[in-house]
Design an enzyme around this catalytic site. Sequence first.
Site, PDB file in Angstrom:
ATOM      1  N   ASP A   1       9.988  -2.699   7.340  1.00  0.00           N
ATOM      2  CA  ASP A   1       9.371  -1.453   6.886  1.00  0.00           C
ATOM      3  C   ASP A   1       8.364  -0.988   7.919  1.00  0.00           C
ATOM      4  OD1 ASP A   1       6.482  -2.356   5.618  1.00  0.00           O
ATOM      5  OD2 ASP A   1       8.027  -3.861   5.249  1.00  0.00           O
TER       6      ASP A   1
ATOM      7  N   GLU B   1      -1.273  -1.013  -4.284  1.00  0.00           N
ATOM      8  CA  GLU B   1      -2.052  -2.138  -3.757  1.00  0.00           C
ATOM      9  C   GLU B   1      -3.527  -2.049  -4.139  1.00  0.00           C
ATOM     10  OE1 GLU B   1      -1.391  -2.699   0.468  1.00  0.00           O
ATOM     11  OE2 GLU B   1       0.484  -1.576   0.359  1.00  0.00           O
TER      12      GLU B   1
END
Length: 305
Positions: free
Chosen positions: A105, A197
């Site tokens: 990613d 997150e």
Amino acid sequence: MAKEPPILVVNKTDRPTAASRRKRTASAGSAPRKSRKPSGKKKRKGERRLPGWLLWILGGLSAIVFLSAFYYFFIRPYAYRWKPCSGLKAYGVCLPYGFKVHGFDISHHQGKINWDELSKAQYTPFPVRFVFMKASEGGDFSDTTFIHNFAEARKHGFIRGAYHFYNPKTDANRQADFFIRSVELEPGDLPPVLDIETRSDDMDKLRKDLLIWLHRIEAFYRVKPILYTSYKYKTRFLNDSIFNTYPYWIAHYYVDSVEYQGPWKFWQHTDVGTLPGIQERVDLNVFNGTLEELQQMTIPAKDEE
């Protein structure tokens, strides 16, 4: 006869005679001497001082406690980086055992990518098949490299996906609409990803907001979104029957295997991988299944729905 003027004596020094000096010396010698004060502090009555050997022991114990805490919190979590590779090594890291479908990613942090060079990673003994890339963040931030990289990924044969970095301080519907305006997914692309997150002061509200984003995205793209988060975040805040219905992409570094016991689809196992065509370090992932199963996860063509 004229008189002489009187003599004026100015600053006349009275010089001592030898006799007077002897007299002063004798008188000084006969005077009692004053005792000199000690330089240190006087020990108070009843005060006890620790012996030196005990101070050394206490100092040693303090050092042991400090070093142990430093190792536990700052060294131990990353010790896996220096662990000898007992399995297969590729792309600068030890690859997790038992997985055949690899991916990575990226975002603007990886800088300019040479996709011609990167495409060679599809034909190695450990072929890289898929890539996720950051598309948006919050309600108004677009990743500057997304449009170019997203097109290049398809052009060079990678299975591609896009993710949104969630900001708990921004309205959930606004963030969902911003992702929809930013990302046009096509058949063969992976489902959209919600990257969470950041904690919130009100975690109950955050969980409700996340579901608003997920439901809005699922209704638009007609596919169940993927939920990305760390192992600790998942187990502490999103470990319930509702969130468990979404395909999970777990970030868990410096371990031989994912400790999370629930179902998961992707595992981000390191953030220090190296790939051809990318100068910066990159996150590496594995898919929990076969290449055919990964392809089945992608957005179907309209005639296949």
